[in-house]
Design a protein around this motif. Structure first.
Motif, PDB file in Angstrom:
ATOM      1  N   LEU A   6       1.429  -2.153 -17.196  1.00 40.45           N
ATOM      2  CA  LEU A   6       2.033  -3.473 -17.080  1.00 40.45           C
ATOM      3  C   LEU A   6       3.128  -3.401 -16.022  1.00 40.45           C
ATOM      4  CD1 LEU A   6       2.310  -6.374 -18.133  1.00 40.45           C
ATOM      5  CD2 LEU A   6       3.892  -5.497 -19.866  1.00 40.45           C
ATOM      6  N   LEU A   7       3.009  -4.196 -14.974  1.00 44.30           N
ATOM      7  CA  LEU A   7       4.012  -4.272 -13.916  1.00 44.30           C
ATOM      8  C   LEU A   7       4.379  -5.729 -13.695  1.00 44.30           C
ATOM      9  CD1 LEU A   7       2.570  -1.786 -11.246  1.00 44.30           C
ATOM     10  CD2 LEU A   7       4.409  -1.356 -12.893  1.00 44.30           C
ATOM     11  N   ALA A   8       5.631  -5.961 -13.292  1.00 42.59           N
ATOM     12  CA  ALA A   8       6.108  -7.317 -13.031  1.00 42.59           C
ATOM     13  C   ALA A   8       6.686  -7.400 -11.627  1.00 42.59           C
ATOM     14  CB  ALA A   8       7.181  -7.702 -14.052  1.00 42.59           C
ATOM     15  N   SER A   9       6.542  -8.543 -11.021  1.00 42.12           N
ATOM     16  CA  SER A   9       7.082  -8.778  -9.686  1.00 42.12           C
ATOM     17  C   SER A   9       8.574  -8.471  -9.672  1.00 42.12           C
ATOM     18  CB  SER A   9       6.827 -10.232  -9.296  1.00 42.12           C
ATOM     19  OG  SER A   9       7.160 -10.436  -7.951  1.00 42.12           O
ATOM     20  N   GLY A  10       9.009  -7.725  -8.656  1.00 43.60           N
ATOM     21  CA  GLY A  10      10.411  -7.348  -8.521  1.00 43.60           C
ATOM     22  C   GLY A  10      10.791  -6.064  -9.244  1.00 43.60           C
ATOM     23  N   GLN A  11       9.881  -5.503 -10.017  1.00 46.23           N
ATOM     24  CA  GLN A  11      10.157  -4.292 -10.783  1.00 46.23           C
ATOM     25  C   GLN A  11      10.267  -3.074  -9.874  1.00 46.23           C
ATOM     26  OE1 GLN A  11       7.231  -3.639 -13.854  1.00 46.23           O
ATOM     27  NE2 GLN A  11       7.843  -1.506 -14.174  1.00 46.23           N
ATOM     28  N   ASP A  12      11.270  -2.232 -10.134  1.00 54.55           N
ATOM     29  CA  ASP A  12      11.381  -0.946  -9.451  1.00 54.55           C
ATOM     30  C   ASP A  12      10.537   0.076 -10.197  1.00 54.55           C
ATOM     31  OD1 ASP A  12      13.182  -1.765  -7.449  1.00 54.55           O
ATOM     32  OD2 ASP A  12      14.891  -1.462  -8.777  1.00 54.55           O
ATOM     33  N   LEU A  13       9.825   0.906  -9.458  1.00 62.21           N
ATOM     34  CA  LEU A  13       9.024   1.965 -10.054  1.00 62.21           C
ATOM     35  C   LEU A  13       9.915   3.173 -10.349  1.00 62.21           C
ATOM     36  CD1 LEU A  13       5.938   1.734  -7.683  1.00 62.21           C
ATOM     37  CD2 LEU A  13       6.252   0.652  -9.920  1.00 62.21           C
ATOM     38  N   THR A  98      10.107   6.341  -4.039  1.00 57.18           N
ATOM     39  CA  THR A  98      10.496   5.109  -4.721  1.00 57.18           C
ATOM     40  C   THR A  98       9.511   4.005  -4.389  1.00 57.18           C
ATOM     41  OG1 THR A  98      11.939   4.441  -2.893  1.00 57.18           O
ATOM     42  CG2 THR A  98      12.980   5.666  -4.696  1.00 57.18           C
ATOM     43  N   GLY A  99       9.568   2.945  -5.180  1.00 54.94           N
ATOM     44  CA  GLY A  99       8.699   1.815  -4.925  1.00 54.94           C
ATOM     45  C   GLY A  99       9.142   0.585  -5.680  1.00 54.94           C
ATOM     46  N   GLU A 100       8.598  -0.536  -5.248  1.00 53.60           N
ATOM     47  CA  GLU A 100       8.908  -1.819  -5.867  1.00 53.60           C
ATOM     48  C   GLU A 100       7.635  -2.653  -5.920  1.00 53.60           C
ATOM     49  OE1 GLU A 100      11.673  -5.789  -5.184  1.00 53.60           O
ATOM     50  OE2 GLU A 100      11.988  -4.043  -3.927  1.00 53.60           O
ATOM     51  N   VAL A 101       7.512  -3.449  -6.974  1.00 56.02           N
ATOM     52  CA  VAL A 101       6.392  -4.372  -7.113  1.00 56.02           C
ATOM     53  C   VAL A 101       6.749  -5.635  -6.337  1.00 56.02           C
ATOM     54  CG1 VAL A 101       4.945  -5.676  -8.709  1.00 56.02           C
ATOM     55  CG2 VAL A 101       5.889  -3.444  -9.404  1.00 56.02           C
ATOM     56  N   ASP A 102       6.006  -5.907  -5.273  1.00 56.25           N
ATOM     57  CA  ASP A 102       6.264  -7.097  -4.454  1.00 56.25           C
ATOM     58  C   ASP A 102       5.779  -8.361  -5.144  1.00 56.25           C
ATOM     59  OD1 ASP A 102       7.392  -5.593  -2.391  1.00 56.25           O
ATOM     60  OD2 ASP A 102       5.458  -5.320  -1.408  1.00 56.25           O
ATOM     61  N   ALA A 113      -1.392  -5.911  -8.421  1.00 59.14           N
ATOM     62  CA  ALA A 113      -0.014  -5.838  -7.933  1.00 59.14           C
ATOM     63  C   ALA A 113      -0.012  -5.236  -6.534  1.00 59.14           C
ATOM     64  CB  ALA A 113       0.846  -4.985  -8.860  1.00 59.14           C
ATOM     65  N   GLU A 114       0.864  -5.776  -5.695  1.00 60.18           N
ATOM     66  CA  GLU A 114       1.109  -5.232  -4.351  1.00 60.18           C
ATOM     67  C   GLU A 114       2.424  -4.467  -4.437  1.00 60.18           C
ATOM     68  OE1 GLU A 114      -0.781  -5.681  -1.576  1.00 60.18           O
ATOM     69  OE2 GLU A 114      -2.233  -7.061  -2.469  1.00 60.18           O
ATOM     70  N   LEU A 115       2.417  -3.208  -4.000  1.00 60.28           N
ATOM     71  CA  LEU A 115       3.594  -2.352  -4.087  1.00 60.28           C
ATOM     72  C   LEU A 115       4.087  -1.958  -2.700  1.00 60.28           C
ATOM     73  CD1 LEU A 115       2.235   0.174  -6.774  1.00 60.28           C
ATOM     74  CD2 LEU A 115       3.337  -2.046  -7.161  1.00 60.28           C
ATOM     75  N   SER A 116       5.403  -1.902  -2.537  1.00 68.60           N
ATOM     76  CA  SER A 116       6.036  -1.306  -1.357  1.00 68.60           C
ATOM     77  C   SER A 116       6.534   0.063  -1.781  1.00 68.60           C
ATOM     78  CB  SER A 116       7.227  -2.143  -0.887  1.00 68.60           C
ATOM     79  OG  SER A 116       6.807  -3.385  -0.410  1.00 68.60           O
ATOM     80  N   LEU A 117       6.214   1.087  -0.993  1.00 65.89           N
ATOM     81  CA  LEU A 117       6.538   2.466  -1.345  1.00 65.89           C
ATOM     82  C   LEU A 117       7.358   3.117  -0.242  1.00 65.89           C
ATOM     83  CD1 LEU A 117       2.901   3.422  -2.380  1.00 65.89           C
ATOM     84  CD2 LEU A 117       4.723   2.566  -3.886  1.00 65.89           C
ATOM     85  N   SER A 118       8.152   4.114  -0.630  1.00 66.96           N
ATOM     86  CA  SER A 118       8.970   4.802   0.358  1.00 66.96           C
ATOM     87  C   SER A 118       9.209   6.246  -0.064  1.00 66.96           C
ATOM     88  CB  SER A 118      10.314   4.074   0.498  1.00 66.96           C
ATOM     89  OG  SER A 118      11.079   4.631   1.523  1.00 66.96           O
ATOM     90  N   VAL A 127       8.376   8.439   5.142  1.00 64.09           N
ATOM     91  CA  VAL A 127       7.086   7.760   5.088  1.00 64.09           C
ATOM     92  C   VAL A 127       7.276   6.444   4.342  1.00 64.09           C
ATOM     93  CG1 VAL A 127       4.713   7.846   4.187  1.00 64.09           C
ATOM     94  CG2 VAL A 127       5.765   9.917   5.060  1.00 64.09           C
ATOM     95  N   SER A 128       6.729   5.362   4.879  1.00 65.02           N
ATOM     96  CA  SER A 128       6.695   4.104   4.130  1.00 65.02           C
ATOM     97  C   SER A 128       5.237   3.833   3.786  1.00 65.02           C
ATOM     98  CB  SER A 128       7.300   2.956   4.935  1.00 65.02           C
ATOM     99  OG  SER A 128       6.556   2.719   6.107  1.00 65.02           O
TER     100      SER A 128
END
Length: 138
Positions: A6-13, A98-102, A113-118, A127-128
């Motif tokens: 379960l992931l929500a928009s704006g959530q930090d991984l 790290t990452g965030e749910v966009d 879910a679309e994730l941004s990772l770093s 690496v992004s």
């Protein structure tokens, strides 16, 4: 098959730290992947090439980022993954993933879910990345 997470928009991984990276880590990865570029094992060569010393292969950090996100969301729910190499990782540096749910959207059959990772070393991005994952709709 495991249930999607379960992931929500704006959530930090949940972040993960790896390191400090050693010459042995780099040599093991070179052996596994067959990348024997002297930038990864010869300090003199790396300095002559304009680097401060030996650097890790970008694919090593990309692999760490991929493994981390696959562990978090369960690999069978990873639908897409891409990376961009930003800066080299040197011996002695610690990599922080790290990452965030966009966003999370309903595709009809499931939610994605679309994730941004770093992957960073200190304040520097190494690496992004981006990932698309199947997630729980509850």
């Amino acid at each position: 098959m495991r249930e999607p997470v379960l992931l929500a928009s704006g959530q930090d991984l949940e972040p993960r730290s790896i390191g400090p990276v050693t010459q042995t880590d780099i040599v093991k990865f070179a052996g596994a992947g067959g990348d024997f570029n002297p930038l990864h094992h010869d300090p003199g060569y790396a300095v002559r090439a304009g680097l401060p010393g030996v650097i890790s292969m970008g694919q090593m950090q990309a692999g760490m980022l991929a493994a981390w996100v696959a562990d978090l969301v369960h690999v069978e729910h990873l639908l897409g993954f891409s990376v961009r190499f930003v800066s080299p990782l040197q011996i002695g540096e610690t990599l922080t993933l790290t990452g965030e749910v966009d966003n999370v959207r309903d595709t009809g059959e499931s939610s994605v879910a679309e994730l941004s990772l770093s992957a960073t070393a200190g304040d520097r991005v190494v690496v992004s990345g981006r990932a698309r994952v199947r997630v729980s709709s509850s």
